[in-house]
Design an enzyme around this catalytic site. Sequence first.
Site, PDB file in Angstrom:
ATOM      1  N   LYS A  53       0.840  -1.207   0.000  1.00 52.62           N
ATOM      2  CA  LYS A  53       0.000   0.000   0.000  1.00 52.62           C
ATOM      3  C   LYS A  53       0.873   1.254   0.000  1.00 52.62           C
ATOM      4  O   LYS A  53       0.558   2.231  -0.686  1.00 52.62           O
ATOM      5  CB  LYS A  53      -0.950  -0.022   1.210  1.00 52.62           C
ATOM      6  CG  LYS A  53      -2.056  -1.055   1.068  1.00 52.62           C
ATOM      7  CD  LYS A  53      -2.851  -1.303   2.351  1.00 52.62           C
ATOM      8  CE  LYS A  53      -3.808  -2.483   2.141  1.00 52.62           C
ATOM      9  NZ  LYS A  53      -4.612  -2.833   3.309  1.00 52.62           N
ATOM     10  N   GLN A  97      -4.876  -1.497   9.488  1.00 53.49           N
ATOM     11  CA  GLN A  97      -4.753  -2.828   8.896  1.00 53.49           C
ATOM     12  C   GLN A  97      -5.341  -3.881   9.833  1.00 53.49           C
ATOM     13  O   GLN A  97      -5.097  -3.874  11.041  1.00 53.49           O
ATOM     14  CB  GLN A  97      -3.262  -3.119   8.611  1.00 53.49           C
ATOM     15  CG  GLN A  97      -3.011  -4.396   7.836  1.00 53.49           C
ATOM     16  CD  GLN A  97      -3.528  -4.360   6.402  1.00 53.49           C
ATOM     17  OE1 GLN A  97      -3.690  -3.289   5.809  1.00 53.49           O
ATOM     18  NE2 GLN A  97      -3.788  -5.520   5.843  1.00 53.49           N
ATOM     19  N   ASP A 120     -11.041   2.606   3.432  1.00 56.68           N
ATOM     20  CA  ASP A 120     -11.308   1.165   3.325  1.00 56.68           C
ATOM     21  C   ASP A 120     -12.792   0.904   3.061  1.00 56.68           C
ATOM     22  O   ASP A 120     -13.159  -0.179   2.609  1.00 56.68           O
ATOM     23  CB  ASP A 120     -10.957   0.471   4.650  1.00 56.68           C
ATOM     24  CG  ASP A 120      -9.675  -0.342   4.597  1.00 56.68           C
ATOM     25  OD1 ASP A 120      -9.287  -0.770   3.496  1.00 56.68           O
ATOM     26  OD2 ASP A 120      -9.082  -0.543   5.664  1.00 56.68           O
TER      27      ASP A 120
END
Length: 283
Positions: A53, A97, A120
């Site tokens: 990422k 995460q 997200d």
Amino acid sequence: MTAQLIDGNALSKKIRGEVAHRTAALKARGIQPALSIILVGEDPASQVYTRHKVNDSAETGLAATLERYPATMSQDELLARIRTLNADPKVHGILVQLPLPAHMDAKQVIETIAPAKDVDGFHIASAGALMVGQPGFWPCTPYGCMKMLESIGYDLRGKHAVVIGRSNIVGKPMALMLLQANATVTICHSGTKDLAALTRQADVVVAAVGKRNVLTADMVKPGAVVIDVGMNRDDAGKLCGDVDFEGVRAVAGWITPVPGGVGPMTRAMLLVNTLEATERASA
Ligand code: GUN
């Protein structure tokens, strides 16, 4: 008939090019899109994913910061850090995460992220916005699947789409996106009685279970579009999806490979969401 491949690597490259272009335009206005990634603990897969990422972001001109914390970090410390990032106008996207260490409550952590920075698309406000068709952030994996369908010019109107899997991150949002595109949608799961009878009727099948060979050739209507969200290992340790690729490609009209299908698209859509968050904050 051999199915045509939907190449996630090529499509994600094109999307990353567009992100780089839009990022340059923002920078010309003095705005630097910025993503804060929080990694708690030492989960090996998470370390790889977060590194990707950061690299993807750098490549497209987005500023990504990876903050690493020990697994012993307390929930309150993490929530406090998220609140600080929420209040920082220079941070446009926040990603925590998953999975988090067992002592943490992931639901509370996600709900603490400001919806405007929820790149997200996991926040309950993002899920609600998707459900009622209002602007929000779409979860990256199903969003990437929609982009793949769009890339082949597929008109979902009136088509029957069957989604296998009902997770909050893939199956459920996928079904809502397909519905929003006017498909007739069936969601299948571990309690579904005759999966094959349903998939055989499908014009589009999305397999998102996390188990090999969930979809085999005898379960697919000739010419159907097959999207494979799975990420598994076969007996030889090779990466494979949920679909019996070799069997199904002989029947389907279109198919996504694993690797090189949905995976790179998920990564690309995080960049798109971060850019979108920046543009909305700077409008
Ligand atoms: N862990 C595995 N995939 C993801 C993802 O897309 N987002 C977050 N936050 N954690 C993950």
